[in-house]
Design a protein around this motif. Structure first.
Motif, PDB file in Angstrom:
ATOM      1  N   SER A  37      48.087  10.794 -20.887  1.00 53.52           N
ATOM      2  CA  SER A  37      48.565   9.409 -20.972  1.00 53.52           C
ATOM      3  C   SER A  37      49.515   9.220 -19.792  1.00 53.52           C
ATOM      4  O   SER A  37      50.384  10.078 -19.546  1.00 53.52           O
ATOM      5  CB  SER A  37      49.302   9.214 -22.300  1.00 53.52           C
ATOM      6  N   THR A  38      49.373   8.128 -19.078  1.00 57.49           N
ATOM      7  CA  THR A  38      50.240   7.920 -17.901  1.00 57.49           C
ATOM      8  C   THR A  38      51.696   7.747 -18.342  1.00 57.49           C
ATOM      9  O   THR A  38      52.607   8.172 -17.635  1.00 57.49           O
ATOM     10  CB  THR A  38      49.766   6.714 -17.079  1.00 57.49           C
ATOM     11  N   GLN A  60      42.263   8.362 -19.005  1.00 61.08           N
ATOM     12  CA  GLN A  60      43.240   8.999 -19.895  1.00 61.08           C
ATOM     13  C   GLN A  60      42.490   9.663 -21.042  1.00 61.08           C
ATOM     14  O   GLN A  60      41.569   9.075 -21.622  1.00 61.08           O
ATOM     15  CB  GLN A  60      44.194   7.965 -20.479  1.00 61.08           C
ATOM     16  N   ARG A  64      47.631   6.006 -25.191  1.00 59.70           N
ATOM     17  CA  ARG A  64      48.347   5.602 -26.404  1.00 59.70           C
ATOM     18  C   ARG A  64      48.599   4.103 -26.426  1.00 59.70           C
ATOM     19  O   ARG A  64      48.894   3.497 -25.404  1.00 59.70           O
ATOM     20  CB  ARG A  64      49.684   6.337 -26.485  1.00 59.70           C
ATOM     21  N   GLY A  65      48.435   3.497 -27.616  1.00 55.60           N
ATOM     22  CA  GLY A  65      48.724   2.082 -27.793  1.00 55.60           C
ATOM     23  C   GLY A  65      49.925   1.910 -28.700  1.00 55.60           C
ATOM     24  O   GLY A  65      50.558   2.889 -29.124  1.00 55.60           O
ATOM     25  N   ARG A  66      50.265   0.667 -29.004  1.00 59.12           N
ATOM     26  CA  ARG A  66      51.360   0.392 -29.922  1.00 59.12           C
ATOM     27  C   ARG A  66      50.948   0.782 -31.335  1.00 59.12           C
ATOM     28  O   ARG A  66      49.777   0.890 -31.644  1.00 59.12           O
ATOM     29  CB  ARG A  66      51.729  -1.093 -29.883  1.00 59.12           C
ATOM     30  N   TRP A  71      44.425   4.191 -27.040  1.00 63.79           N
ATOM     31  CA  TRP A  71      43.940   3.220 -26.043  1.00 63.79           C
ATOM     32  C   TRP A  71      42.728   3.840 -25.358  1.00 63.79           C
ATOM     33  O   TRP A  71      42.847   4.829 -24.646  1.00 63.79           O
ATOM     34  CB  TRP A  71      45.038   2.896 -25.025  1.00 63.79           C
ATOM     35  N   LYS A 131      40.981  -9.035 -26.564  1.00 63.29           N
ATOM     36  CA  LYS A 131      42.022  -8.290 -25.856  1.00 63.29           C
ATOM     37  C   LYS A 131      41.585  -7.933 -24.439  1.00 63.29           C
ATOM     38  O   LYS A 131      40.549  -7.310 -24.220  1.00 63.29           O
ATOM     39  CB  LYS A 131      42.339  -7.021 -26.632  1.00 63.29           C
ATOM     40  N   GLY A 134      46.762  -4.375 -22.687  1.00 61.81           N
ATOM     41  CA  GLY A 134      47.768  -3.967 -23.665  1.00 61.81           C
ATOM     42  C   GLY A 134      48.960  -3.361 -22.943  1.00 61.81           C
ATOM     43  O   GLY A 134      48.829  -2.822 -21.833  1.00 61.81           O
TER      44      GLY A 134
HETATM   45  C1  BTN Z   1      48.484  -1.671 -27.019  1.00 60.52           C
HETATM   46  O1  BTN Z   1      47.995  -2.792 -26.856  1.00 60.52           O
HETATM   47  O2  BTN Z   1      48.437  -1.109 -28.112  1.00 60.52           O
HETATM   48  C2  BTN Z   1      49.152  -1.012 -25.853  1.00 60.52           C
HETATM   49  C3  BTN Z   1      48.190  -0.275 -24.967  1.00 60.52           C
HETATM   50  C4  BTN Z   1      48.858   0.338 -23.748  1.00 60.52           C
HETATM   51  C5  BTN Z   1      47.905   1.179 -22.933  1.00 60.52           C
HETATM   52  C6  BTN Z   1      48.520   1.670 -21.659  1.00 60.52           C
HETATM   53  S1  BTN Z   1      47.343   2.407 -20.579  1.00 60.52           S
HETATM   54  C7  BTN Z   1      48.626   2.989 -19.554  1.00 60.52           C
HETATM   55  C8  BTN Z   1      49.712   3.488 -20.475  1.00 60.52           C
HETATM   56  N1  BTN Z   1      49.444   4.850 -20.900  1.00 60.52           N
HETATM   57  C9  BTN Z   1      49.244   4.932 -22.212  1.00 60.52           C
HETATM   58  O3  BTN Z   1      48.992   5.982 -22.842  1.00 60.52           O
HETATM   59  N2  BTN Z   1      49.315   3.723 -22.771  1.00 60.52           N
HETATM   60  C10 BTN Z   1      49.624   2.707 -21.798  1.00 60.52           C
END
Ligand code: BTN
Length: 276
Positions: A37-38, A60, A64-66, A71, A131, A134
């Motif tokens: 994940s960045t 990736q 990861r997302g919220r 993601w 969407k 994110g």
């Molecule tokens: C969401 O809508 O749930 C948030 C998504 C965020 C994704 C980005 S991709 C770059 C950065 N690295 C991650 O692991 N997540 C964010």
């Protein structure tokens, strides 16, 4: 020719597409073929390398997302970008930073030629209800020290065809990508140009936010707020609430009119629009 070959990410091209004053504010620009994940990659770095460090990966493996979501991050066509930012002053309230970033991404998309996109509180970027991007902002702070924020942006630019089929995408909600949203009349910029637009907008916004706070972004928030005036449903751990969305408060909380003269602020919830 595949999207990977035609549109590969290149640091020199990203830098060349940025205005010199903004480029000078970036301390490092790292491009990886692949990472978990960045955001995590920036958080793992030593503190002296985190500030103003932009890190991108073509893919990736654990994006990861919220709200603990994943993601979906296939290679070859999308943007997975994180920017580390240490604020100069301690005590800056960061609860509305995710909203500031959402406004900033919308402005960058405007500059890429898109119209009709908007924000679903707190920071989902949608186009026609689907969407498009994110945002995951993670901050680390002790009250006595300036906070570090890691701002992660996932922008669907051109989802590889193999991932676009229902059932194989690993995405459980309606989504779109910038290529489809722009349509055939408007040229899709290269990923390098889009990253440059995002970084320029972000670096400007962070300076502005640090000096002037969220109030500066409030008018733009209203322009992009797609929930305002809509009947919505909020899902929280302890139940479900219905009401009408009435914008956001100074801390970035969603204002919801539950009944006449009863408007409450919510800081964490899943929101969906209620259609009768
Ligand atoms: C969401 O809508 O749930 C948030 C998504 C965020 C994704 C980005 S991709 C770059 C950065 N690295 C991650 O692991 N997540 C964010």
């Amino acid at each position: 020719m595949s999207a990977t070959i035609r549109d590969s990410l290149k640091a020199s091209l990203i830098r060349a597409s940025m205005a010199p004053e903004t480029r000078a504010r970036l301390s490092e620009l790292t491009l990886l073929q692949q990472t978990d994940s960045t955001n995590t990659a920036i958080l793992r770095m030593p503190p002296e390398r985190q500030h103003a460090h932009a890190l991108l990966a073509d893919r990736q493996t654990a994006g990861r997302g919220r709200r603990q979501r994943t993601w979906h991050s296939p290679p070859g066509g999308n943007i997975y970008l994180s920017l580390g930012w240490r604020f100069r002053k301690a005590g800056i309230p960061l609860s509305n930073l995710p909203l500031v970033v959402a406004v900033t991404v919308c402005r960058a998309l405007d500059r890429a030629g898109l119209r009709g996109h908007g924000i679903k509180w707190p920071n989902d970027i949608l186009f026609e209800g689907k969407k498009l991007a994110g945002i995951l902002v993670e901050s680390r702070s002790a009250s006595s020290e300036p906070a570090l924020a890691v701002i992660g942006i996932g922008l669907n630019v051109r989802m590889p065809p193999s991932d676009a089929h229902a059932g194989t995408s690993g995405i459980d909600r309606p989504w779109t990508d910038l290529g489809s949203a722009l349509g055939p009349e408007i040229d899709l910029k290269s990923r390098n140009q889009l990253v440059a637009l995002l970084l320029e907008a972000l670096l400007d916004a962070l300076e502005d936010f640090e000096q002037n706070g969220f109030d500066r972004f409030r008018p733009a928030w209203r322009d992009f707020d797609i929930l305002a005036g809509q009947k919505i449903i909020l899902e929280q751990d302890n139940g479900r609430i219905e009401g009408v969305a009435r914008g956001v408060d100074r801390d970035g909380g969603l204002l919801v009119e539950i009944a006449e003269s009863d408007v409450r602020a919510f800081h964490s919830a899943d929101v969906s629009v209620h259609y009768d």
